[in-house]
Design an enzyme around this catalytic site. Structure first.
Site, short mmCIF file in Angstrom:
data_model
loop_
_atom_site.label_atom_id
_atom_site.label_comp_id
_atom_site.label_asym_id
_atom_site.label_seq_id
_atom_site.Cartn_x
_atom_site.Cartn_y
_atom_site.Cartn_z
CG HIS A 281 -2.01 0.95 1.27
ND1 HIS A 281 -2.37 1.74 0.23
CD2 HIS A 281 -2.85 1.30 2.30
CE1 HIS A 281 -3.37 2.53 0.59
NE2 HIS A 281 -3.68 2.30 1.84
CG HIS A 320 -4.42 0.49 -8.22
ND1 HIS A 320 -5.75 0.46 -7.88
CD2 HIS A 320 -3.85 1.42 -7.42
CE1 HIS A 320 -5.97 1.34 -6.93
NE2 HIS A 320 -4.84 1.95 -6.62
CG ASP A 376 2.84 4.14 -4.03
OD1 ASP A 376 1.89 3.35 -3.92
OD2 ASP A 376 2.99 5.13 -3.30
C1 SDX Z 1 -1.51 2.02 -3.41
O1 SDX Z 1 -6.25 0.74 -3.27
C2 SDX Z 1 -5.76 1.88 -3.49
O2 SDX Z 1 -6.44 2.76 -3.95
C3 SDX Z 1 -4.29 2.04 -3.09
C4 SDX Z 1 -3.63 3.34 -3.51
C5 SDX Z 1 -4.22 4.53 -2.77
O3 SDX Z 1 -4.12 5.64 -3.30
O4 SDX Z 1 -4.68 4.34 -1.62
O5 SDX Z 1 -3.77 3.53 -4.92
C6 SDX Z 1 -2.13 3.33 -3.15
O6 SDX Z 1 -1.46 1.21 -2.51
C7 SDX Z 1 -1.00 1.72 -4.80
C8 SDX Z 1 -0.42 0.28 -4.92
C9 SDX Z 1 0.99 0.29 -4.36
N1 SDX Z 1 1.54 -1.07 -4.28
C10 SDX Z 1 2.49 -1.52 -5.12
O7 SDX Z 1 2.94 -0.87 -6.06
C11 SDX Z 1 3.00 -2.92 -4.79
C12 SDX Z 1 3.07 -3.75 -6.08
N2 SDX Z 1 1.71 -3.98 -6.55
C13 SDX Z 1 1.08 -5.17 -6.11
O8 SDX Z 1 1.56 -5.92 -5.08
C14 SDX Z 1 -0.38 -5.35 -6.52
O9 SDX Z 1 -0.50 -4.92 -7.81
C15 SDX Z 1 -1.40 -4.68 -5.64
C16 SDX Z 1 -1.22 -5.03 -4.22
C17 SDX Z 1 -1.32 -3.19 -5.79
C18 SDX Z 1 -2.77 -5.12 -6.13
O10 SDX Z 1 -2.87 -6.45 -5.82
P1 SDX Z 1 -4.16 -7.33 -6.26
O11 SDX Z 1 -5.22 -6.50 -6.85
O12 SDX Z 1 -4.53 -8.20 -5.09
O13 SDX Z 1 -3.59 -8.16 -7.45
P2 SDX Z 1 -2.94 -9.59 -7.33
O14 SDX Z 1 -1.89 -9.57 -6.25
O15 SDX Z 1 -4.06 -10.58 -7.21
O16 SDX Z 1 -2.19 -9.75 -8.73
C19 SDX Z 1 -2.89 -10.20 -9.88
C20 SDX Z 1 -1.79 -10.81 -10.76
C21 SDX Z 1 -0.95 -11.87 -10.02
O17 SDX Z 1 -0.40 -12.73 -11.01
P3 SDX Z 1 -1.13 -14.16 -11.29
O18 SDX Z 1 -1.38 -14.82 -9.92
O19 SDX Z 1 -2.42 -13.80 -12.00
O20 SDX Z 1 -0.14 -14.95 -12.15
O21 SDX Z 1 -0.86 -9.80 -11.15
C22 SDX Z 1 0.42 -10.10 -10.57
C23 SDX Z 1 0.19 -11.10 -9.47
O22 SDX Z 1 1.36 -11.89 -9.27
N3 SDX Z 1 0.94 -8.83 -10.06
C24 SDX Z 1 2.20 -8.45 -10.15
C25 SDX Z 1 2.23 -7.16 -9.59
N4 SDX Z 1 1.00 -6.83 -9.17
C26 SDX Z 1 0.21 -7.86 -9.45
N5 SDX Z 1 3.30 -9.05 -10.66
C27 SDX Z 1 4.45 -8.35 -10.59
N6 SDX Z 1 4.56 -7.10 -10.06
C28 SDX Z 1 3.47 -6.50 -9.55
N7 SDX Z 1 3.58 -5.26 -9.04
#
Ligand code: SDX
Length: 439
Positions: A281, A320, A376
């Site tokens: 997050h 996201h 971010d």
């Molecule tokens: C913020 O919610 C908000 O509004 C948050 C925010 C706000 O203003 O409050 O926008 C701020 O928190 C932005 C997000 C910051 N976090 C990151 O940048 C961390 C990296 N991103 C992730 O960990 C992920 O994308 C999330 C946590 C942001 C979202 O996770 P989800 O929706 O639960 O997605 P998921 O983990 O189920 O991923 C779906 C697929 C998976 O692959 P498969 O299982 O389908 O093979 O996408 C892949 C994941 O492995 N994936 C990524 C990835 N994000 C998702 N693979 C590599 N790198 C990534 N960053």
């Protein structure tokens, strides 16, 4: 929009906002009303096999498809990359507004008149300075403490100075403490920063803007006048605006959950800070810089992305839960970075970040999962270029998000459907068993 219902019976279907579902365990049909493109989960409860059954629940880990409340503060269209606050697009707010004006908008629902804004700015500035004993609280932390630990503790501790804050049903009390938290958060973040560098605290300057006073308390010298560099003040102001709110994100949902027990604002936002602390997050902006440091050069990018595709690492700052297109805030911050770098000099990490973005956006792994840069990805580059260590990046996010948390906490108190947050579970533990008795 209502889609064409699939024909499940020979009878002509009346076109109404309702679902008819068949429980194939019993053959019974159940009608679920649709309202605001949702069904109330409690409508599932009467669906049973035996009368004594508890009834059906919805199961939704991480609340990926569950609306927890009604809110008028922020609207996001993740497919189209739209973010607006009370109907105003984030792009225009970031370019033409200021954090104080956006704060009024989030709290009151309309842009302030000139007179309202002038009075609001005065009210904020009157709350810039926290109680003196806050300095002792920060001094009590080990100097090497991670700033977010200090800030989360300080937000809850601040409530100790204001016991009337427990009267959460009184709108005037809520407003007084919203203003105290909004006004004092920059000072708490600055105290954490100065504690980590063993610097003496700097007094607030009520003549400065919210962003300007924030920079003063961070970078100023005790007892000396300080005028923030205009480009940096403008950049900090715009960064605060783009971080102000984002509907039911993890930390805002925590603030609402804590507030649903009728807890005070200080405890609620302290909980929100705890959620924001996480690297998935608000901790992601710090994790992006650490990731760029680990990558080290543009030549290492292909290997790094391969490790992401194997699930060994995450491309921090990408992906996201809601945006399945470019996060509009990432584009704003990217453009902002250019203006900051004209003052600070280009951040050496920028070349790696740009090449990383370009390469990932051409790679099917990221394209197929609709993974784009989020808020971010570039924000840490700006803070880094301003000379701040990575431990301050999430506190900066919290400073911007404070008004969003407070707006949601306040809105919740006006919600006639407000109930204490208490999810159910699917029990997976052992069945009844007797305690072993000594023979
Ligand atoms: C913020 O919610 C908000 O509004 C948050 C925010 C706000 O203003 O409050 O926008 C701020 O928190 C932005 C997000 C910051 N976090 C990151 O940048 C961390 C990296 N991103 C992730 O960990 C992920 O994308 C999330 C946590 C942001 C979202 O996770 P989800 O929706 O639960 O997605 P998921 O983990 O189920 O991923 C779906 C697929 C998976 O692959 P498969 O299982 O389908 O093979 O996408 C892949 C994941 O492995 N994936 C990524 C990835 N994000 C998702 N693979 C590599 N790198 C990534 N960053």
């Amino acid at each position: 929009m209502q889609g064409q219902p699939s024909r499940t019976t020979s009878q002509p279907l009346e076109m109404v906002d309702a679902l008819t579902i068949t429980d194939h365990r019993t053959g019974a049909q159940h009608r679920l009303e649709i309202q605001d493109e949702t069904i109330r989960a409690l409508q599932l409860r009467p669906i049973k096999v035996r009368e004594e059954d508890f009834g059906l629940m919805a199961y939704d880990p991480g609340y990926t498809n569950t609306a927890s409340c009604r809110s008028a503060i922020t609207y996001i269209d993740g497919e189209r990359g739209i973010l607006s606050h009370r109907g105003y697009g984030i792009e225009e707010l970031a370019e033409f507004s200021h954090h104080e004006e956006v704060a009024w908008l989030l709290l009151e629902g309309e842009l302030p008149t000139e007179a309202e804004l002038a009075s609001f700015r005065r009210e904020i500035a009157e709350n810039y300075q926290p109680p003196g004993w806050m300095v002792d609280l920060f001094r009590s932390f080990p100097r090497e403490s991670t700033p977010m630990f200090m800030i989360q503790a300080a937000l809850a501790a601040l409530g100790a100075a204001f016991p009337d804050s427990l009267e959460v049903h009184d709108p005037a009390v809520r407003r007084r403490h919203i203003m105290r938290l909004f006004g004092m958060t920059p000072a708490l973040v600055a105290l954490a920063f100065r504690r980590s560098r063993d610097f003496a605290p700097v007094e607030a300057d009520p003549s400065l803007s919210y962003a300007g006073n924030f920079l003063r308390m961070m970078l100023g010298k005790p007892g000396e006048a300080y005028q923030p560099e205009p480009a940096l003040e403008r950049a900090m102001d715009a960064l605060l605006v783009v971080h102000a709110d984002h509907e039911q994100n993890c930390s805002a949902a925590v603030v609402r959950s804590v507030g649903s027990s009728e807890a005070n604002a200080y405890s609620a936002v302290s909980g929100g800070a705890g959620a924001l602390f996480g690297p998935l997050h608000g901790g992601a902006n710090q994790a992006v810089l650490e990731m760029l440091d680990r990558i080290g050069s543009t030549e290492a990018i292909p290997g790094f992305l391969e490790s992401c595709k194997k699930g060994e690492q995450r491309l921090m700052g990408f992906g996201h839960r809601v945006y399945k297109s470019y996060d509009p805030r990432a584009r704003i911050i990217h453009n902002l970075a250019e203006k900051v770098f004209e003052v600070t000099g280009v951040n050496p990490h920028l070349a790696i970040a740009r090449e990383l973005e370009r390469t990932a956006l051409e790679d099917d792994y990221f394209i197929s999962r609709k993974l784009f840069p989020n808020v971010d990805f570039y924000s840490g580059l700006i803070y880094d270029a301003m000379g701040f260590e990575t431990g301050m990046f999430t506190p900066f996010f919290a400073t911007g998000r404070m008004i969003g948390w407070l707006a949601h906490w306040n809105e919740m108190h006006h919600d006639p459907e407000r109930r204490i947050a208490r999810p159910r579970q699917i029990y997976t533990g052992p069945g009844p068993r007797d305690y072993p008795k000594a023979d």
